[in-house]
Every structure is written in structure tokens, then in C-alpha cells.
Design an enzyme around this catalytic site. Structure first.
Site, short mmCIF file in Angstrom:
data_model
loop_
_atom_site.label_atom_id
_atom_site.label_comp_id
_atom_site.label_asym_id
_atom_site.label_seq_id
_atom_site.Cartn_x
_atom_site.Cartn_y
_atom_site.Cartn_z
N GLU A 176 -1.18 55.82 121.59
CA GLU A 176 -2.62 55.21 121.78
C GLU A 176 -3.43 56.53 122.34
O GLU A 176 -4.01 57.24 122.85
CB GLU A 176 -3.45 54.34 122.92
CG GLU A 176 -2.61 53.18 122.08
CD GLU A 176 -3.48 52.73 121.48
OE1 GLU A 176 -5.08 52.44 120.97
OE2 GLU A 176 -3.31 52.38 120.49
N HIS A 252 -5.67 50.45 128.86
CA HIS A 252 -5.58 51.55 128.16
C HIS A 252 -5.11 52.48 129.53
O HIS A 252 -6.14 52.18 130.57
CB HIS A 252 -5.89 52.92 127.08
CG HIS A 252 -6.51 52.73 125.71
ND1 HIS A 252 -7.22 52.89 125.14
CD2 HIS A 252 -5.41 52.39 124.95
CE1 HIS A 252 -7.21 52.34 124.12
NE2 HIS A 252 -5.74 52.33 123.47
N CYS A 370 -13.20 57.47 126.94
CA CYS A 370 -13.41 57.67 126.31
C CYS A 370 -13.93 57.84 124.37
O CYS A 370 -12.89 58.37 124.04
CB CYS A 370 -13.20 56.24 125.65
SG CYS A 370 -12.28 54.10 126.70
N1 LIG Z 1 -10.57 53.82 124.54
C1 LIG Z 1 -11.27 53.47 124.23
C2 LIG Z 1 -11.34 52.13 122.93
C3 LIG Z 1 -11.81 51.23 122.43
C4 LIG Z 1 -11.76 50.31 120.96
N2 LIG Z 1 -12.60 49.49 120.89
C5 LIG Z 1 -12.25 48.68 119.46
O1 LIG Z 1 -12.41 49.99 119.33
C6 LIG Z 1 -13.38 47.95 119.71
C7 LIG Z 1 -14.14 47.85 118.17
C8 LIG Z 1 -14.78 46.59 117.86
O2 LIG Z 1 -14.75 45.37 118.14
O3 LIG Z 1 -15.40 46.18 116.97
C9 LIG Z 1 -10.14 49.77 121.48
O4 LIG Z 1 -10.17 48.71 122.60
O5 LIG Z 1 -9.27 50.96 121.38
#
Ligand SMILES: NCCC[C@H](NC(=O)CCC(=O)O)C(=O)O
Length: 446
Positions: A176, A252, A370
């Protein structure tokens, strides 16, 4: 010889399809805001305003471009055929979930774009980049190809920059990026300790692992990145995230810890073996003593940390101490707001707190940290990058005008199949690569 270096922050510009699709099981905000109507224009402007405020303070601020979404090549790879409009129409009709996944503006969260090791740490003294495969979530697993192209275009000079492909895209090597990586050092130009935080081991089924939500990062992935980047034992520490924290919504490490310079700001539930992690860092950190700023559950319960994103803040050097750039939600959660008031008065390394409004992103689980990828660059390296991506007053004006011209101020799930949206996105992105001097990085441009 120690060279002067700065920490440059590269924020992801929010893309025109920013929406709430509930794609991230384990990310509480993403799930709880599913199907709300989003405002892509406001999201992009909030992100630009954050970048501008930090650039105005003198921080080196860069911009990483959004990706082409909906991503037609992925839909074609999954068997949808015909002209682009037909591909969209078929996907919208038969597989709205797949269409939502390939339409996500998730590349905005550039803390997940890649892991970056500064040249002071690496064996060949180049800055190393490995785009994250993001294999835990389908909608994110399609990011690394374009991310890699954008990074290569910006950090093009091979005498300073080394680019690796993403790790194999399977759960064993789930990676990640920088969201699970933070660097501690005496000064940016000095060799540092890179802290890699993983959720579970891939090849040891007996080892501790979360029970409810997925661990997105494996130890094996973190070790592979460290090997690729040429980090020696004294430059790397591997720490397991507390599985209970993952099960509490900490998907994370940057939702529960942030480091800068000699300071690690973290919640007591961040690590499985807290004492060992601190000892491992202390043993390796040279030229400075580790400042461990530990937040207890009594002061800030885990759920308040997750709801407020206290730790998803940017920790930045100032002439007199460190600034914690927090999301607005931190002032809405009583325990956190109280904690922050005490923190600046405590006489510790964090001397100022400032609030940033990134609500559109927060509703998908992405706070200030983020939204940015940290790249430590010495003076020569900074001179060698494509300067078109650095946020000046002029670039800020151009990008703001560009967003105002091309972005919608409302977007709901059932509009993702609209062929007009795809056309708008491509027109906008084609213009953007010109504005930022990126060349051709999108599939529709190749
Ligand atoms: N570092 C923050 C990352 C947030 C990201 N959210 C998303 O992808 C949510 C997208 C949505 O639900 O439409 C994730 O979880 O990887």
C-alpha cells in the site's frame, strides 16, 4: 558528506469522477458514505487550497495528476466490447459494481501511490520509487501503471532516480506504499530509519492477523521493497500493525501514526510490539534521539482516532518546532480537540496545530496525509525534476481555473455510465498533461 535536502510533498489532484461508491471494506468512512452524492469540483478545490496554503508557507509542494476514469481499458480486459460508449453502457447495465470500481478517483490518495526511499538511505545513492500494487482492492489495483508513468515523467533523470515496477499483484505481496512507511532521521539529508509497517505475514498462517477486516500490507511486500531500494539493516525497521487496530478500522498505518524528523506521533494501539519497535528505531537512528509522542486510549479512544483522523495529519518542520496539519474533523471530536489543545502546551516537539478542510476526501477515508506523497530531495535532485508539477501561484491559478471549467459539482453512482462524463474527463486530462508538462501518460493518449 551530508547534502542539504528538503521534504517535498506531492499531493494527488482529485479527479473529475470523485464519488462515494463504498468500495473499501475495512475503511469505515468509505462504507458509511456509500451512495451519497459527491461534489468533485469542491473536492479538487479543497485539495488545491491545502496545497496552496502549504506552498505559501514555503514548503516544496508538488502535484500528481488524476488518472483516466472510468478506465475503459480495464473494462475491455474484462470482456466489454464495442465503441467506448457501448462499453460503458454494457458495464452500467450488467455490472454497476465493476463500473464503480473503474470510475473511482482513488489515485488522489498519493500516500498509496508508491514507497519512496531518499538517496541518503539507498545503496546506490539514488532516490528509489516502487509504485504500490494496491492489490487488496480491485479499484486501487489498476492505479500502479499510470502512477509509474507519472513518476517516471516527473523524476526522469536516471542518474538521480530509480524506478521499480510494482510488486507481483497477489495478496502475498499486497503493498500500500507510503501509507505504511514513515522515515525518521536527524535531518532530511542524513541517513534515516525507514519504518515499514505491515498488517500480516503472508507465508506464516500461525502469525497474528486481524480477524474482521483485511490486512492490506504483508511483511513480505515491505521486505521486497526494502531490498529493491537497497536499504541496509541499519536503515530499515519492520513492524507489525496491531491486528486489533485494523479490526477497529485502521486500514493503513497512517491512520494511527505519523513520523517526521526524529518524532514519531502514534496511538498506543498502533503497533503489536510497541516497545520492540521503539527499541529497533532507537538502535538505528543516528545523530538524534527519538521523540516518541504516544497517545493513550484513555486520552483518545481508538474509535475517536479513526473518526477524527487525528494521526492522518501532516507533521511538518517549522522554524520553531513541528506543525501538525490536521483535518477539520479533529475539532469535531471532543476527546481529540481536547488532546490537541494539551499537545501544543505540553512542551513536546509538536508546537502548532492547524486545521485543513478536506471533507470531500475524508468521506472516503482520506485525510491530509493520505492526499500527499513525501519525497525527500537534495538540492541537486530537486533541480533535476520536472518543475512543471511544483505548485507556484501561477500553477495554482491555472489548476483552479481548469477545475472550475471541467468539473461537475454533483456526481452520483448512476451517472458513471454517462458517455459525456468520459468525454469531459478525457478533454480535461488532455489539457492537464499540457499544463503540467507531463507528456502522454494516459492510455487514451498513447
Ligand atoms: N489512504 C486513504 C485511502 C482511502 C481509500 N478510499 C477508497 O478507495 C474509497 C473509495 C470509495 O469507496 O468510493 C482506500 O480505502 O484505499
Amino acid at each position: 558528506m551530508v547534502k542539504h535536502a528538503v521534504e517535498a510533498n506531492f499531493d494527488g489532484l482529485v479527479g473529475p469522477t470523485h464519488n462515494y461508491a463504498g468500495l473499501s471494506w475495512g475503511n469505515v468512512a468509505s462504507k458509511s458514505n456509500v451512495s451519497s452524492v459527491s461534489n468533485p469540483k469542491e473536492a479538487a478545490l479543497q485539495g488545491l487550497a491545502k496545497m496552496k496554503r502549504l506552498a505559501d508557507r514555503g514548503y516544496v509542494q508538488g502535484v500528481l495528476p488524476p488518472h483516466e476514469r472510468p478506465h475503459i481499458p480495464t473494462l475491455r480486459a474484462l470482456g466489454f466490447e464495442g465503441p467506448d460508449a457501448r462499453v460503458l453502457e454494457q458495464a452500467a447495465k450488467s455490472s454497476p459494481s465493476i463500473l464503480a470500481a473503474v470510475s473511482s478517483a482513488s489515485p488522489m490518495w498519493t500516500a498509496n501511490a508508491a514507497t519512496v526511499s531518499p538517496s541518503a538511505d539507498t545503496s546506490d545513492h539514488r532516490v528509489h520509487f516502487t509504485p504500490a500494487n494496491l492489490s487488496a482492492k480491485f479499484h486501487r489495483s489498476i492505479e500502479h501503471a499510470v502512477t509509474g508513468r507519472a513518476l517516471k515523467s516527473i523524476f526522469a533523470d536516471e542518474s538521480y532516480f530509480a524506478h521499480h515496477p510494482a510488486l507481483p499483484s497477489v495478496s502475498h505481496f499486497g503493498d500500500e506504499g507510503a501509507a505504511n512507511h514513515t522515515r525518521l532521521c536527524a535531518g532530511y539529508g542524513e541517513p534515516g530509519v525507514e519504518l515499514f509497517v505491515y498488517g500480516q505475514m503472508a507465508f506464516n498462517e500461525q502469525a497474528p492477523a486481524p480477524k474482521k477486516y483485511p490486512a492490506r500490507q504483508t511483511l513480505e511486500a515491505s521486505q521486497a521493497v526494502a531490498r529493491l531500494h537497497g536499504l541496509r539493516d541499519q536503515n530499515a525497521v519492520f513492524a507489525q500493525q496491531n491486528p486489533d487496530a485494523i479490526d477497529g478500522g485502521v486500514f493503513h498505518n497512517d491512520v494511527i501514526a505519523v513520523g517526521n524528523g526524529n518524532t514519531l506521533f502514534y496511538h498506543e494501539m498502533a503497533f503489536l510490539n510497541e516497545a520492540q519497535v521503539l527499541a529497533d528505531i532507537r538502535e538505528r537512528l543516528t545523530g538524534a534521539e527519538l521523540e516518541a509522542v504516544r497517545v493513550s486510549s484513555a486520552d483518545v479512544p481508538l474509535e475517536d482516532a479513526v473518526a477524527s483522523y487525528l494521526f492522518n495529519s501532516q507533521l511538518l518542520n517549522t522554524p520553531d518546532g513541528m506543525l501538525l496539519a490536521v483535518p477539520g474533523e479533529c475539532r469535531e471530536v471532543a476527546s481529540v480537540s481536547r488532546y490537541l489543545d494539551g499537545l501544543v502546551k505540553s512542551g513536546g516537539p509538536i508546537t502548532a496545530v492547524e486545521v485543513f478542510d478536506v471533507k470531500q476526501s475524508m468521506r472516503n477515508g482520506g485525510g491530509p496525509a493520505c492526499l500527499r506523497l513525501r519525497v525527500v530531495l537534495n538540492d541537486d535532485e530537486l533541480k533535476a525534476i520536472n518543475r512543471g508539477v511544483l505548485l507556484t501561484d501561477e500553477l495554482y491559478e491555472r489548476l483552479t481555473t481548469w477545475v472550475e471549467a471541467h468539473y461537475r459539482d454533483e456526481l452520483s453512482q448512476n451517472e458513471l455510465g454517462d458517455p459525456m462524463l468520459l468525454e469531459e474527463v478525457r478533454k480535461a486530462l488532455d489539457e492537464l498533461t499540457g499544463i503540467m508538462g507531463l507528456g502522454s501518460i494516459y492510455d487514451f493518449q498513447l
